[in-house]
Write an enzyme that holds these catalytic residues in place. Structure first.
Site, short mmCIF file in Angstrom:
data_model
loop_
_atom_site.label_atom_id
_atom_site.label_comp_id
_atom_site.label_asym_id
_atom_site.label_seq_id
_atom_site.Cartn_x
_atom_site.Cartn_y
_atom_site.Cartn_z
N HIS A 155 30.15 -48.68 -16.13
CA HIS A 155 31.01 -48.21 -15.04
C HIS A 155 31.07 -49.27 -13.93
CE1 HIS A 155 32.59 -45.22 -12.06
NE2 HIS A 155 31.90 -45.99 -11.22
N GLU A 156 29.91 -49.78 -13.53
CA GLU A 156 29.87 -50.77 -12.46
C GLU A 156 30.39 -52.12 -12.92
OE1 GLU A 156 29.44 -49.91 -9.47
OE2 GLU A 156 28.70 -47.88 -9.86
N HIS A 159 34.02 -52.41 -12.42
CA HIS A 159 34.33 -52.80 -11.05
C HIS A 159 34.16 -54.31 -10.88
CE1 HIS A 159 34.80 -48.90 -9.18
NE2 HIS A 159 33.58 -48.50 -9.49
N ASP A 166 37.56 -46.56 -8.69
CA ASP A 166 37.12 -45.23 -9.10
C ASP A 166 38.29 -44.27 -9.21
OD1 ASP A 166 34.34 -45.80 -9.27
OD2 ASP A 166 34.20 -45.73 -7.09
#
Length: 898
Positions: A155-156, A159, A166
């Site tokens: 998930h990170e 980014h 998000d």
């Protein structure tokens, strides 16, 4: 017309650049050399290393699945702090450092284990780092909130590496859909769950269904969405990676374009998968046939003592413009005040060839610093042989343990050398980091190659003495160990041309986070001024308390112990019959090892630019990973022409600034003054109340709980921080950024090629029969100046405005006089031929036009909706029931007392 065509092409895409300092490579579908750094303040614990390995291994498999068999992790490097004991298993790093790590493991300054990624660029732009806490790494209880660590890592990573955002929104957790339903902000809509609020009567608390707030049309404040633990849909990792069987991203087939999240706002309503597929990683990686990947290989690295050699140019040209004495002045500051205790420092000088002035000296006390100072050069003659200096610097660095790996060179030169490329192979193979300082107009153009290929810093110093860039550059070349408390922090750096018998006055604030090893340095270019420095208690320091050096034209006051906190007033008076440039530099270190100092990092979005491509200035103001909000940040940009530009950077979520109140202050820079090198500096000032710490943005979603077999399972409540605990008080900081190079700037006046920046925060509400719109004003040139007018459009369809802005109904907005960029705009009107009633949904977007009729890109689409909840005479709200039982309880207590 050519400039306009070029800029139109440029503006089609977001300004992009790589994560600052990252050495990650993507080779044959596998990421290599991911650097994970452990903060030196974390106590030694072998389990941290093992848990990191487990996380990255799991992440590799999950990433491979999420990217449809395209990407995985082949290798990672774990940087062990030098505060931990040595081990034969730990190898010596080359250019890997804490400051340039992709993932940082460190305690937060504000309590809470909130994983996040620092992002400052737009959609599709890489971030700077991922921050995870040691408690997140070690404590398995956090898995209930964030899910498996490997999933959270992916998930990170999305980014950090692919520049997506998000799909939830902590500030707007619910919205009213086109169908009139209250929905949790999420992607996709098929994620099931229950919206509940905790209601307490006395000591008994229950989760109850949320009620509609009639003023907003959505659920009441405090309502939270509890997703079902087991879902049917496999999307989406950017909403909640913790759910089963989530293992992929929302794509164009299931993307929720209505959700008021950052992904929609910043990526023009495109799905995360669409943005990921446009990344360079994806466009260069086809799916592999294998259904599994090999486990990542880990390297454990540990820095030892800092080793740095100054390699200083003493060729004949250094006699010009007082360069040799200015170099002495700045390098003396580095040796005497900046370089950290425990470091090994050597000095090499070069002209036609190179000479060792002093071998490595370990900095233990002031005597060692004085010893080094004696070897700083004061005379110059001969030609320029840069490679000779670099090679000799390597030889000095080897004297500690026979290796140049992990060592540093500070290379300063003002000359050109046709042979600079002859040592590039040696430079790359050395494993050393070379920081370069280019002095004057003729400094070799190959210098930046030496620093960029070794991960070093690069600075530019002009010959204009009314700038403090020489001292500022040396002040930024500090240790990259990650221990911020050992670094020298620049509190003030200012210069001014002072008329005869006039004084330069001002104030410097020593705030609560600094105070140790504080020094005040006064500089001049003719004769020493009359110095008066007054501490917060009224004690006065004058010339006789300062140690002056006629050759370096500087005088220093070093304060023993911890400096008095508060405002220090200074006065520097020119006693000469002619103008002279006076300067003041103030540095200090942390006063408490448990309280990180407020720090500033500034940089451009790229190290080169070709006109008419605009650039972006960034300044990140933090205290221990917590953003500092509400401060004044001024950027000072000096081109080779010496015509200094100043501009205020903003943290308002508009123009170049993508997120409001994230401690990242930004603005476009377009006021180019010729070709060549430019240097960058920022000044940050906070005065009193209202300047607070915040929480980092882009935090992984904090799951309040989930629904399992029809029962809500709650997680511990999210830690709450009170504003009173977060006020930082008054402080000042200055910081230098690396040099950048601009080319293809036309001579004469610049053509007007920069259109207004896109408005990204348009919002709308319905009040009675009126529509009220709000947005942050954009500028004539991107985010600067005043636009000439706005073009506002309305539609019953969001998609219509997205597909064809001009197909929307034009709204007369001519009564609005545009405010300067960064101001808050508001416009109200009554729509014609539209009946506003229950269930009304209207969509709005606007375009800004400048004085030559250049148009911005269409803004985000704002929604105005009216929802009137149905009620009957038999309906009784929970608030009425709560009030009734509160009265009953109070009555019983009163009866008991009586």
């Amino acid at each position: 017309m050519k400039f306009l065509q070029i800029y139109t092409l440029i503006s089609t895409f977001q300004l992009s650049y790589s994560a600052v300092g990252s050495i990650v490579q993507l080779i044959d579908n596998g990421y290599e050399d991911i650097v994970i750094a452990i903060n030196p303040r974390i106590p030694e614990n072998a389990m941290v290393i093992e848990k990191i390995k487990d996380m990255v291994t799991d992440a590799s498999n999950y990433m491979f699945q999420a990217t449809k068999q395209r990407l995985f992790i082949r290798s990672a490097k774990i940087l062990i702090p030098n505060t931990w004991l040595s081990s034969n298993e730990y190898k010596r790093p080359k250019r890997e450092s804490y400051d340039k790590a992709d993932i940082i493991i460190a305690d937060p300054f504000i309590l809470g284990d909130f994983p996040y990624t620092l992002q400052y660029g737009g959609c599709g732009v890489e971030g700077k780092y991922i921050h995870l806490t040691p408690n997140f790494i070690l404590n398995d209880k956090v898995l209930e909130i964030y899910g498996p660590r490997g999933r959270l890592f992916v998930h990170e990573w999305a980014h950090l590496r692919w520049g997506v955002f998000d799909e939830y929104n902590n500030d707007i957790p619910f919205y009213l859909s086109k169908q009139g339903n209250v929905e949790a902000t999420r992607c996709p809509l098929s994620i099931d769950g229950s919206s509940k609020i905790e209601v307490c009567l006395g000591a008994k608390c229950d989760k109850e269904n949320c009620e509609i707030d009639h003023t907003t049309g959505v659920y009441e404040e405090g309502c939270e969405f509890y997703p079902n633990k087991n879902q049917i849909a496999p999307e989406s990792i950017m909403y909640n990676q913790a759910l089963n069987p989530v293992n992929t991203f929302c794509d164009e087939t299931n993307h929720n374009a209505e959700a008021p999240n950052e992904q929609n706002r910043l990526c023009n309503y495109q799905s995360t998968w669409e943005i990921i597929m446009k990344s360079k990683d994806m466009t260069t990686s086809s799916p592999v046939k294998s259904t599994s990947v090999v486990a990542p290989v880990f390297s454990l690295l540990q820095h030892k003592d800092r080793v740095v050699t100054l390699v200083l140019d003493v060729s004949g040209s250094m006699q010009q413009h007082d360069r040799i004495s200015r170099m002495y002045q700045a390098s003396e500051v580095f040796v005497m005040q900046i370089v950290e205790p425990g470091s090994y420092v050597g000095i090499v000088v070069f002209s036609n060839d190179a000479t060792v002035k002093t071998k490595l000296v370990k900095i233990v006390d002031t005597f060692d610093r004085e010893k080094l100072k004696l070897h700083l050069p004061k005379v110059a003659s001969g030609g320029t042989n840069i490679c000779a200096g670099v090679r000799m610097g390597f030889q000095v660095n080897k004297l500690l343990d026979g290796s140049t790996h992990g060592t540093e060179i500070v290379l300063l030169t003002d000359g050109e050398d046709t042979g600079i490329t002859t040592c590039q192979t040696e430079v790359i193979d050395s494993g050393a980091t070379i920081h370069t300082i280019a002095l004057g107009l003729n400094a070799d153009k190959g210098l930046e190659q030496l620093s960029s290929k070794t991960g070093g810093l690069n600075y530019y110093v002009s010959d204009y003495v009314d700038a403090n860039s020489f001292i500022d550059s040396f002040s930024k070349i500090t240790s990259s160990s990650g221990d911020i408390t050992e670094k020298s922090i620049q509190i003030e750096s200012t210069t001014a041309t002072i008329s005869p018998f006039q004084c330069m006055t001002g104030k410097v604030t020593i705030d609560n986070s600094v105070g140790n090893e504080t020094f005040f340095l006064v500089t001049w270019n003719t004769e020493i001024p009359t110095i008066k420095l007054t501490d917060p208690n009224g004690k006065v320091y004058a010339n006789d308390q300062f140690v002056s050096d006629p050759f370096s034209k500087s005088a220093r006051l070093t304060l023993p112990g911890t400096a008095e906190k508060g405002q220090w007033d200074y006065s520097l008076c020119n006693n000469e019959v002619a103008d002279q440039v006076l300067g003041l530099t103030v540095n200090s270190r942390a006063s408490d090892p448990n309280v990180p100092p407020i720090v500033v990092q500034t940089f451009m979005n790229a190290d080169t630019s070709s006109f008419p491509s605009p650039m972006i200035v960034y300044a990140v103001v933090t205290q221990g990973f917590s953003p500092v909000l509400g401060v004044k940040v001024t950027a000072i940009i000096e081109p080779q022409s010496g015509k200094i530009r100043t501009m205020q950077l903003l943290d308002n979520g508009s123009g170049a600034d993508i997120l409001k109140n994230d401690g990242i202050y930004s603005k476009y820079f377009t006021d180019f003054s010729g070709n060549g090198r430019y240097n960058l500096k920022v000044r940050v000032e906070s005065q009193g109340q209202g300047r607070n710490l915040g929480l980092p943005k882009n935090q992984a979603i904090y799951l309040p709980g989930f629904v399992e077999n029809g029962t809500i399972v709650s997680n511990p409540p999210r830690p709450k921080i009170t504003i009173d605990d977060l006020n930082v008080g008054s402080f000042t900081r200055t910081a230098s950024g690396e040099a950048f190079i601009v080319s293809n700037v036309p001579s004469g006046s610049l053509p007007d090629v920069f259109k207004p920046a896109k408005v990204t925060d348009l919002s709308a509400i319905i009040q009675a029969q009126q529509i009220v719109l709000f947005w942050t004003a954009t500028g004539d040139d991107l985010d600067q100046g005043n636009v000439s007018m706005y073009d506002l459009r309305m539609s019953f369809s969001r998609q219509e405005l997205l597909d064809d802005f001009e197909s929307g109904t034009a709204i007369n907005i001519s009564s609005l006089t545009p405010l300067p960029a960064g101001s808050s705009e508001q416009f109200s009107f009554t729509p014609q031929n539209v009946t506003i009633k229950n269930g009304t949904f209207l969509y709005f977007a606007l375009v800004a036009k400048d004085k030559v009729n250049q148009k911005s890109d269409p803004s985000n689409v704002a929604t105005a909706s009216l929802f009137i909840a149905k009620s009957s005479a038999n309906d009784v709200s929970r608030s009425h029931i709560t009030l009734f039982w509160t009265i009953v309880v109070a009555f019983k207590i009163a009866v008991t007392v009586l």
